[in-house]
Design a protein around this motif. Structure first.
Motif, PDB file in Angstrom:
ATOM      1  N   PHE A 168     -18.297 -16.367  12.036  1.00  0.00           N
ATOM      2  CA  PHE A 168     -17.534 -16.509  13.442  1.00  0.00           C
ATOM      3  C   PHE A 168     -17.551 -15.127  13.859  1.00  0.00           C
ATOM      4  O   PHE A 168     -17.110 -14.038  13.305  1.00  0.00           O
ATOM      5  N   PHE A 169     -17.529 -15.007  15.137  1.00  0.00           N
ATOM      6  CA  PHE A 169     -17.358 -13.569  15.902  1.00  0.00           C
ATOM      7  C   PHE A 169     -17.178 -13.990  17.322  1.00  0.00           C
ATOM      8  O   PHE A 169     -17.411 -15.061  17.950  1.00  0.00           O
ATOM      9  N   ALA A 170     -16.535 -12.845  17.962  1.00  0.00           N
ATOM     10  CA  ALA A 170     -16.137 -12.973  19.168  1.00  0.00           C
ATOM     11  C   ALA A 170     -17.093 -11.887  20.087  1.00  0.00           C
ATOM     12  O   ALA A 170     -17.694 -10.750  19.434  1.00  0.00           O
ATOM     13  N   VAL A 171     -17.717 -12.310  21.099  1.00  0.00           N
ATOM     14  CA  VAL A 171     -18.565 -11.697  22.018  1.00  0.00           C
ATOM     15  C   VAL A 171     -18.007 -11.155  23.193  1.00  0.00           C
ATOM     16  O   VAL A 171     -17.383 -12.195  23.921  1.00  0.00           O
ATOM     17  N   ASP A 172     -18.496  -9.869  23.923  1.00  0.00           N
ATOM     18  CA  ASP A 172     -18.099  -9.483  25.052  1.00  0.00           C
ATOM     19  C   ASP A 172     -19.155 -10.337  26.175  1.00  0.00           C
ATOM     20  O   ASP A 172     -20.026 -10.367  26.193  1.00  0.00           O
ATOM     21  N   PRO A 173     -18.450 -11.234  26.969  1.00  0.00           N
ATOM     22  CA  PRO A 173     -18.953 -11.978  27.814  1.00  0.00           C
ATOM     23  C   PRO A 173     -19.901 -11.165  28.873  1.00  0.00           C
ATOM     24  O   PRO A 173     -20.857 -11.799  29.364  1.00  0.00           O
TER      25      PRO A 173
END
Length: 196
Positions: A168-173
């Motif tokens: 699970f990870f967040a990505v800069d759009p």
């Protein structure tokens, strides 16, 4: 804040699907075998199961050729980093939208961009081969002829559950290279909150 878009790749009937969601209500309708159940199942597994797991049968049919091509490239001695680029992974991307100045709460965990004009956050859930496990995935299988495919896929069926993992990870759009790990429970809570 609301969940604006869902993208799903390589899960059953969802080879590469994008679904835009309305701010208030979205109704998903379609013919039989159009992917409605597949979408529901992948979201349930990734967001509510304690430890999301998948099997060979959960990968889209077109992934089978990618697995085979990965094996052929490995047997030819190609670099593992290059093979990993074509090795199938099940992936769901959740794009959230928020208003400028809005209190973000849990959504702040997904904000990794530095652009004050950006009002989107992107979370990615991916079921992929664990780091360093490619030799184990293809170990003890040297056959490369078409008639060897059934044995190859039987082998993968046994190995995938122990050699793959869900991350699970967040990505800069605005910059896919800018990412950070996130907690599964945060993402689950966000999906519940954003649908209220």
């Amino acid at each position: 804040m609301y969940l604006k878009q869902v993208e799903a790749k390589n899960f059953r009937l969802l080879h590469d699907v994008q679904l835009l969601l309305e701010n208030r209500t979205t109704v998903i309708v379609g013919r039989n075998n159009s992917g409605k159940t597949s979408l529901t199942e992948v979201m349930k597994r990734l967001l509510s199961d304690a430890t999301p797991s998948f099997s060979m049968e959960d990968f889209s049919f077109c992934c089978y050729q990618q697995f085979w091509d990965s094996h052929l490239r490995k047997s030819e001695g190609e670099n593992e980093a290059e093979i990993r680029k074509i090795l199938p992974a099940i992936e769901v991307r959740l794009r959230f939208s928020y208003e400028e100045g809005e209190h973000l709460g849990l959504l702040s965990e997904l904000i990794v961009d530095l652009d004050p004009e950006c009002t989107e956050a992107l979370a990615v859930v991916r079921y992929q081969l664990k780091e360093g496990k490619m030799p184990d995935l293809f170990a003890d299988f040297a056959e490369t002829g078409e008639d060897a495919k059934p044995d190859f896929f039987r082998l993968l069926r046994e190995r995938i559950p122990s050699l793959y993992e869900t991350i699970f990870f967040a990505v800069d759009p605005n910059d896919e290279a800018n990412e950070k790990g996130i907690d599964k429970s945060t993402l689950g809570k966000l999906c519940v909150v954003s649908s209220c």
